[in-house]
Design an enzyme around this catalytic site. Structure first.
Site, PDB file in Angstrom:
ATOM      1  N   HIS A 115       0.828  -1.209   0.000  1.00 29.27           N
ATOM      2  CA  HIS A 115       0.000   0.000   0.000  1.00 29.27           C
ATOM      3  C   HIS A 115       0.867   1.266   0.000  1.00 29.27           C
ATOM      4  O   HIS A 115       0.556   2.246  -0.689  1.00 29.27           O
ATOM      5  CB  HIS A 115      -0.926  -0.036   1.220  1.00 29.27           C
ATOM      6  CG  HIS A 115      -1.639   1.243   1.479  1.00 29.27           C
ATOM      7  ND1 HIS A 115      -1.341   2.064   2.539  1.00 29.27           N
ATOM      8  CD2 HIS A 115      -2.642   1.857   0.792  1.00 29.27           C
ATOM      9  CE1 HIS A 115      -2.128   3.122   2.506  1.00 29.27           C
ATOM     10  NE2 HIS A 115      -2.925   3.033   1.465  1.00 29.27           N
ATOM     11  N   GLU A 123       2.032   1.907  -3.392  1.00 32.89           N
ATOM     12  CA  GLU A 123       0.940   2.456  -4.204  1.00 32.89           C
ATOM     13  C   GLU A 123       0.917   3.989  -4.077  1.00 32.89           C
ATOM     14  O   GLU A 123       0.779   4.705  -5.070  1.00 32.89           O
ATOM     15  CB  GLU A 123      -0.384   1.833  -3.766  1.00 32.89           C
ATOM     16  CG  GLU A 123      -1.608   2.374  -4.456  1.00 32.89           C
ATOM     17  CD  GLU A 123      -2.718   2.648  -3.471  1.00 32.89           C
ATOM     18  OE1 GLU A 123      -3.038   3.830  -3.269  1.00 32.89           O
ATOM     19  OE2 GLU A 123      -3.265   1.676  -2.887  1.00 32.89           O
ATOM     20  N   HIS A 124       1.070   4.497  -2.851  1.00 32.77           N
ATOM     21  CA  HIS A 124       1.167   5.960  -2.679  1.00 32.77           C
ATOM     22  C   HIS A 124       2.384   6.520  -3.422  1.00 32.77           C
ATOM     23  O   HIS A 124       2.315   7.573  -4.060  1.00 32.77           O
ATOM     24  CB  HIS A 124       1.314   6.309  -1.193  1.00 32.77           C
ATOM     25  CG  HIS A 124       0.039   6.314  -0.430  1.00 32.77           C
ATOM     26  ND1 HIS A 124      -0.360   7.377   0.344  1.00 32.77           N
ATOM     27  CD2 HIS A 124      -0.926   5.373  -0.299  1.00 32.77           C
ATOM     28  CE1 HIS A 124      -1.516   7.101   0.918  1.00 32.77           C
ATOM     29  NE2 HIS A 124      -1.883   5.882   0.554  1.00 32.77           N
ATOM     30  N   GLU A 127      -3.239   7.911   7.561  1.00 40.33           N
ATOM     31  CA  GLU A 127      -4.323   7.128   6.959  1.00 40.33           C
ATOM     32  C   GLU A 127      -4.725   5.991   7.905  1.00 40.33           C
ATOM     33  O   GLU A 127      -5.908   5.705   8.093  1.00 40.33           O
ATOM     34  CB  GLU A 127      -3.890   6.572   5.602  1.00 40.33           C
ATOM     35  CG  GLU A 127      -5.005   5.832   4.880  1.00 40.33           C
ATOM     36  CD  GLU A 127      -4.624   5.351   3.487  1.00 40.33           C
ATOM     37  OE1 GLU A 127      -3.520   5.682   3.021  1.00 40.33           O
ATOM     38  OE2 GLU A 127      -5.439   4.634   2.884  1.00 40.33           O
TER      39      GLU A 127
END
Lengths: 438, 456
Positions: free
Chosen positions: B66, B69-70, B146
């Site tokens: 993840h 992905e950022h 997040e």
């Protein structure tokens, strides 16, 4: 599944109106005088129908807060000859989809139904509009669900922030309290209260309709009277303008949780104001664009202070607001607020660059037609336009209004709209180094 | 029943008239391509799905899929940090990305004539990402915020995370996609690049283009932009550590002052859809619909909310699309005055009665009617259709499996559903959790009436 970025509140706050899209909007008037907007789209054998009643939960009678919400949630819990289960079974037999929802300013009924059994689906939908039963056991069952939501609102930091913001801002206007009502007000509601609530909001003088899909003008015109013609001619009076009394500064609501959440803002601009489009473009640059806004750049991309920060114009029916939200760890919220304040000041003092203005306009004009990409979404846009008071041609003129915004417009509206000294932050959490101003 | 049958027939007969055209092919470097044509609006959705998600992470590096992905928005040899999203926005488009246990996906929604720009940029960042230490440090703060927002600030999410960790004894599905916080804080540049270089390759990717385009156009553009990219050699099959036989029911309680609404949740290890063998999953999906799908007509709603006032909400969940063993679950939110123990007992009784009584044939037929109709409604969102293919293809399924799924569902019988229930509802493969408010006693009853009204 994790998303890089969730459009928390943005969807609801995007402009209702819209575009130079390839849609041919017809106005249909029924024999009984009900008008609807229609886009025929015969490639898929179903129709999306949207019905809106202006006024929404703000029409709750004094002492009956939560009645319109509970009424809306109970419409599908039994109607005509059918109890709650019978209604659900009949709906599923027809493979129809009905949704009932309410907000501060509108109550909505959304339906999708197949062409092959349209008449039966509409007959069933009609019973929930005209003959909801509000059986005591159904009301009690839904009431418990609403009470559970009310309890949850009290320990959710975002809900606490919203409630505090509204209570401080809106005096004794309905906007000041949750449309769910309180545990006490909801506990006291009776089936008769729900019948009264229904007549306050579901009336012909405030109804708007759109349909998109596999249906013709003649077919739509014929069904409107049947579906809505027997509703009361008029409902409750609108509540009138809301005051906006939020004091500037930082208001902290202590709550034990690792990440503080904040709602911030001040007064906004009316949807029909000549400078609305300039304000809309300005906000796009300040905090409306997803990754590309100044707030996202300064608070997230450069400093890593948050996962998301946004600002948005909120032209409500009875108040115009300019709001934003951010969430940041308790030890970092103070810095996030400092950066937001600085950006608020900077855009007022310095305006925007020519490149920013062009980029924002390109985005907004390019994105507009992309919204029109499905029956259900188009129906939602069309009914929103009607509620807002836009005409059908707006879809063809909207982009030109965005294009026409100049640097002079931006400067003028920035001076009027952006008020750093008026900014009010409601923060929920245990933010370090933030001293509440009251 | 006759009227229902008539509707069913009409739907089936009508289906091919409007179904979106699906075309698929592969590039020489191993990249798979799927095209879904829909010419109603001049819009395309361009997606690249990698067959790599959180379950591919090395031990101790949870969250790296993840995080990467950022970082994919941070720039390449040809693009400055942030430029990707800026270009999409300047073209009036929107872009986003998603990470799950089984896939990482990137997509943009733009005017149809901007498809080439999207491909050029997406192909560029498949192999040529450029990262700096500064990017890493700032973006790591973003993913920690997040996690704060999604999990740490939400007791229900913390509870679900603990349940999932208890459910999977050995498989990485027990590790949250966002990552464990103590591992996230030390994720670094090398971790991100190691994952990137291995998994971000054309032979591990699926291109899906949906909307106002043609297979010929997509093929020509894909060969131009994705065609020259080098595959990762020796990628091999996806082999995650598998679950051993689970032989012991697990129970947990989770208490947090921020909980206002207690509930009972139970999950069971369950079969997902398998390529060419989706029958078990189809039966499980229908079982979840029958037990807890509709808030008025499902078995749990009927028994716990209508026939008795035991619960405020009840539901069942099952995610059939998963590379390895997935979860089937049920949950009950007790009515005021009902303890968690009483709610759990009532839930167990309701399920036992259901297995005894069997499937209501009319209920099953209604659910199948909804499934048939959902194929029509689904055509309204080409993006939704595209996601359906992407999720399936990155979970070990084929296009044929996607296309056959509805007919497999259609063929499920009442006996299949009961057999699936007996198989999946095995206590030894279950985790039962109580989400509790402070001060509850050992039966999960509120300490005193109205205690849960007290806040802050």
């Amino acid at each position: 599944m994790m998303m890089r970025f969730a459009f928390a509140a943005l969807a609801a706050l995007a402009l209702a109106g819209p575009a130079r899209a390839a849609v041919d909007i017809k106005e249909v008037t029924s024999p009984g005088g009900i008008t609807a907007w229609l886009v025929e789209e015969h490639s898929i054998p179903f129709t999306a129908l949207e019905i809106r009643f202006k006024g929404g939960a703000s029409l709750d009678a004094p002492g009956k807060r939560g009645a319109i919400n509970l009424m809306t949630a109970t419409l599908e819990e039994g109607a005509g000859d059918l109890d709650a289960r019978g209604f659900a079974e009949a709906r599923d037999d027809l493979a129809a989809r009905f949704g009932y929802d309410v907000g501060d300013d509108e109550m909505s009924i959304s339906a999708q139904f197949l062409t092959e059994n349209r008449d039966e689906a509409l007959a069933l939908l009609k019973t929930s509009i005209h003959a909801p039963r509000f059986d005591q056991d159904a009301v009690d069952r839904v009431r418990q669900q609403v009470l559970s939501i009310i309890r949850s609102e009290k320990t959710d930091p975002n809900d606490i922030a919203q409630a505090e913001f509204d209570a401080r801002a809106f005096g004794d206007h309905p906007y000041a309290t949750s449309l769910n009502g309180t545990a006490e007000s909801v506990a006291a509601l009776t089936p008769d209260d729900l019948r009264a609530a229904k007549d306050r909001v579901m009336a012909r003088d405030r109804v708007f309709v759109s349909a998109v899909g596999d249906i013709t003008e003649a077919e739509l015109g014929a069904l409107l009277d049947d579906l809505l013609g027997d509703l009361p001619e008029t409902g409750a009076e609108m509540p009138g303008p809301a005051p906006f009394d939020l004091e500037p500064g930082v208001h902290v609501v202590p709550f034990e949780t690792p990440q503080s959440v904040a709602i911030f803002g001040h007064g906004g601009i009316a949807r029909d104001d000549p400078d609305f489009f300039a304000a809309y473009v300005l906000n796009q640059i300040l905090g409306g664009g997803s990754f590309t806004s100044r707030l996202m750049e300064e608070v997230r991309e450069k400093r890593g202070l948050t996962y998301g920060v946004y600002s948005y114009l909120v032209p409500k029916e009875h108040a115009d607001l300019y709001l934003g939200q951010v969430a940041s760890a308790n030890d970092r919220m103070a810095e996030a607020i400092e950066v937001i304040r600085a950006e608020w000041q900077r855009i007022r003092d310095e305006g925007v660059t020519d490149e920013e203005l062009e980029d924002a306009k390109t985005y907004l004009t390019g994105a507009y037609p992309l919204r029109f990409d499905g029956n259900a979404r188009i129906a939602d846009i069309l009914v929103g336009m009607q509620v807002t008071g836009l005409d059908r041609d707006y879809v063809n003129t909207r982009n030109a209004k965005v294009e026409a915004v100049t640097q002079d417009d931006i400067r003028r509206v920035a001076e009027r709209l952006i008020q750093p000294e008026a900014l009010s932050f409601v923060v929920v959490g245990q933010p370090a180094g933030l001293v509440g101003s009251n | 029943m006759k009227r229902i049958a008539a509707i069913a027939l009409a739907l089936v007969a009508a289906l091919p008239a409007w179904a979106a055209e699906v075309t698929s092919f592969s590039l020489d470097n191993g990249m798979d391509v799927v095209v879904l044509e829909d010419h109603r609006a001049p819009v395309v959705v361009h997606m690249v799905w990698y067959r790599a998600g959180a379950a591919e992470e090395p031990p101790g590096k949870s969250g790296i899929a993840h995080f990467l992905e950022h970082l994919l928005f941070k720039g390449t040899d040809d693009m400055a940090p942030g430029e990707f999203s800026d270009v999409v926005a300047r073209n009036g488009g929107s872009d986003n990305a998603f990470t799950s246990q089984d896939y990482t996906a990137y997509f943009q929604r733009v005017a149809a004539d901007r498809l080439e720009d999207m491909m050029r940029m997406e192909a560029d960042r498949m192999r040529d990402l450029q990262l700096s230490e500064a990017d890493i440090l700032t973006e790591r703060q973003v993913i920690i915020e997040e996690r704060n927002q999604r999990v740490e600030n939400n007791p229900g999410a913390l509870f679900q995370e603990q349940m999932r960790a208890a459910q999977y004894l050995n498989h990485p599905y027990g590790i949250p996609v966002i990552g464990w916080r103590h591992e996230m804080v030390s994720l670094g540049l090398e971790d991100a690049l190691g994952y990137y270089e291995r998994f971000y390759a054309p032979n591990n990717a699926i291109l899906i283009v949906a909307g106002d385009t043609t297979p010929d156009e997509v093929r020509a553009l894909a060969e131009t932009y994705y065609g020259p990219l080098e595959p990762t050699e020796g990628l091999g099959p996806r082999m995650r550590p598998q679950e051993p036989p689970q032989t012991s029911p697990r129970r947990m309680t989770f208490e947090d002052p921020r909980v206002s609404q207690p509930y009972v949740s139970r999950s069971y290890l369950a079969e997902p859809r398998r390529a060419g063998a989706q029958e078990d999953a189809a039966a499980l999906l229908l079982l979840s619909e029958i037990l807890g799908g509709d808030s008025q007509t499902s078995v749990l709603a009927r028994k716990l909310q209508f026939d008795t006032q035991t619960a405020i909400y009840s539901g069942a969940f099952y995610d059939p699309t998963s590379y390895d063993d997935t979860l089937f679950g049920v949950s009950v939110v007790p009515a005021p005055g009902v303890s968690l123990q009483e709610a759990e007992d009532a839930m167990d009784r309701a399920i036992a009665e259901f297995i005894e009584e069997g499937v209501d044939a009319e209920q099953l037929e209604r659910i199948k009617t909804s499934i048939r109709a959902s194929e029509i409604y689904a055509e309204d969102s080409v993006q939704g259709l595209a996601r359906r293919y992407g999720a399936a293809l990155t979970s070990g399924l084929t296009i044929d499996d996607v296309d056959n799924w509805r007919s497999v569902l259609e063929a499920v019988t009442e006996d299949d559903i009961l057999a699936a229930a007996r198989e999946v509802l095995d206590p030894d493969r279950s985790v039962t959790g109580w989400l509790m408010t402070p001060g509850m006693d050992e039966t999960g009853a509120a300490a005193q009436p109205g205690a849960q009204e007290v806040t802050q």
